[in-house]
Design an enzyme around this catalytic site. Structure first.
Site, PDB file in Angstrom:
ATOM      1  N   ASN A 298      35.028  39.485  31.194  1.00  0.00           N
ATOM      2  CA  ASN A 298      33.846  38.722  31.601  1.00  0.00           C
ATOM      3  C   ASN A 298      32.808  39.705  32.141  1.00  0.00           C
ATOM      4  OD1 ASN A 298      35.083  36.234  30.975  1.00  0.00           O
ATOM      5  ND2 ASN A 298      36.101  36.179  32.977  1.00  0.00           N
TER       6      ASN A 298
ATOM      7  N   GLY B 147      30.535  34.884  33.125  1.00  0.00           N
ATOM      8  CA  GLY B 147      31.636  34.361  33.934  1.00  0.00           C
ATOM      9  C   GLY B 147      32.297  35.376  34.841  1.00  0.00           C
TER      10      GLY B 147
ATOM     11  N   HIS C  51      33.766  44.481  39.678  1.00  0.00           N
ATOM     12  CA  HIS C  51      34.471  45.752  39.434  1.00  0.00           C
ATOM     13  C   HIS C  51      35.138  45.518  38.085  1.00  0.00           C
ATOM     14  CE1 HIS C  51      37.303  49.141  41.048  1.00  0.00           C
ATOM     15  NE2 HIS C  51      37.646  48.894  39.775  1.00  0.00           N
TER      16      HIS C  51
ATOM     17  N   HIS D 185      37.091  44.726  34.972  1.00  0.00           N
ATOM     18  CA  HIS D 185      38.512  44.395  34.816  1.00  0.00           C
ATOM     19  C   HIS D 185      38.742  43.753  33.466  1.00  0.00           C
ATOM     20  CE1 HIS D 185      36.465  41.090  36.894  1.00  0.00           C
ATOM     21  NE2 HIS D 185      37.282  40.274  36.263  1.00  0.00           N
TER      22      HIS D 185
HETATM   23  P1  5GP Z   1      36.375  37.315  36.660  1.00  0.00           P
HETATM   24  O1  5GP Z   1      35.987  35.884  36.782  1.00  0.00           O
HETATM   25  O2  5GP Z   1      35.536  38.208  37.545  1.00  0.00           O
HETATM   26  O3  5GP Z   1      36.492  37.801  35.253  1.00  0.00           O
HETATM   27  O4  5GP Z   1      37.872  37.385  37.180  1.00  0.00           O
HETATM   28  C1  5GP Z   1      38.240  37.727  38.475  1.00  0.00           C
HETATM   29  C2  5GP Z   1      39.724  37.431  38.592  1.00  0.00           C
HETATM   30  O5  5GP Z   1      40.200  38.069  39.761  1.00  0.00           O
HETATM   31  C3  5GP Z   1      40.046  35.951  38.724  1.00  0.00           C
HETATM   32  O6  5GP Z   1      40.909  35.539  37.653  1.00  0.00           O
HETATM   33  C4  5GP Z   1      40.731  35.850  40.091  1.00  0.00           C
HETATM   34  O7  5GP Z   1      41.820  34.948  40.104  1.00  0.00           O
HETATM   35  C5  5GP Z   1      41.184  37.276  40.347  1.00  0.00           C
HETATM   36  N1  5GP Z   1      41.218  37.638  41.763  1.00  0.00           N
HETATM   37  C6  5GP Z   1      40.234  37.439  42.673  1.00  0.00           C
HETATM   38  N2  5GP Z   1      40.616  37.906  43.888  1.00  0.00           N
HETATM   39  C7  5GP Z   1      41.849  38.435  43.723  1.00  0.00           C
HETATM   40  C8  5GP Z   1      42.770  39.072  44.622  1.00  0.00           C
HETATM   41  O8  5GP Z   1      42.513  39.250  45.810  1.00  0.00           O
HETATM   42  N3  5GP Z   1      43.951  39.478  44.091  1.00  0.00           N
HETATM   43  C9  5GP Z   1      44.273  39.292  42.774  1.00  0.00           C
HETATM   44  N4  5GP Z   1      45.471  39.742  42.378  1.00  0.00           N
HETATM   45  N5  5GP Z   1      43.428  38.700  41.904  1.00  0.00           N
HETATM   46  C10 5GP Z   1      42.242  38.265  42.373  1.00  0.00           C
HETATM   47 ZN    ZN Z   2      35.293  48.304  43.136  1.00  0.00          ZN
END
Ligand code: 5GP
Ligand code: ZN
Length: 120
Positions: A94, A100, A105, A107
């Protein structure tokens, strides 16, 4: 890449200040289970250095990104995804608000296992 950012949740996970369930680690890359999994297998792969998003990637990051992508299927099998072609997994990056992205950072989501999944 900029240095570690103490206000960034994934930099804090990389630094061990926030606990995570580790899947893989090397000098440049950390993989850990998503805290809110969408599917039986759902882990995230991050560069250890803070890099805000895929939109911030330049030629100098090509080797790192290539290594992360090449590692994804191997870690997916390790975490219980069945092999290609009957099994497999999804890879999602994303990027930006409309993409989204909630954590700024970079990922890679690696998602798989028997369906139905919570999302997708
Ligand atoms: P994005 O929406 O930015 O692509 O995904 C971020 C992801 O990071 C989400 O699926 C969320 O559940 C995960 N996430 C957010 N905070 C934490 C955390 O403190 N630990 C872990 N293991 N995952 C996290
Ligand atoms: Zn970072």
């Amino acid at each position: 890449m900029s240095a570690s950012d103490t206000s960034c949740i994934f930099c804090n996970i990389v630094a061990g200040r926030i606990p995570s369930r580790k899947v893989y680690e090397d000098e440049d890359i950390l993989a850990f289970h998503d805290i809110h999994p969408w599917a039986p297998v759902h882990f995230l792969m991050v560069p250890k250095q803070h890099l805000a998003s895929l939109a911030h990637v330049g030629d100098e990051h090509a080797a790192l990104l290539g290594r992360m992508l090449a590692l994804a299927p191997r870690l997916a099998l390790q975490e219980g995804c069945r092999p290609y072609p009957q099994g497999g997994h999804r890879v999602v990056i994303n990027t930006g608000d409309e993409g989204g992205q909630e954590v700024h950072h970079l990922h890679i989501h690696v998602i798989g296992g028997p369906r139905p999944w919570l999302k997708g």
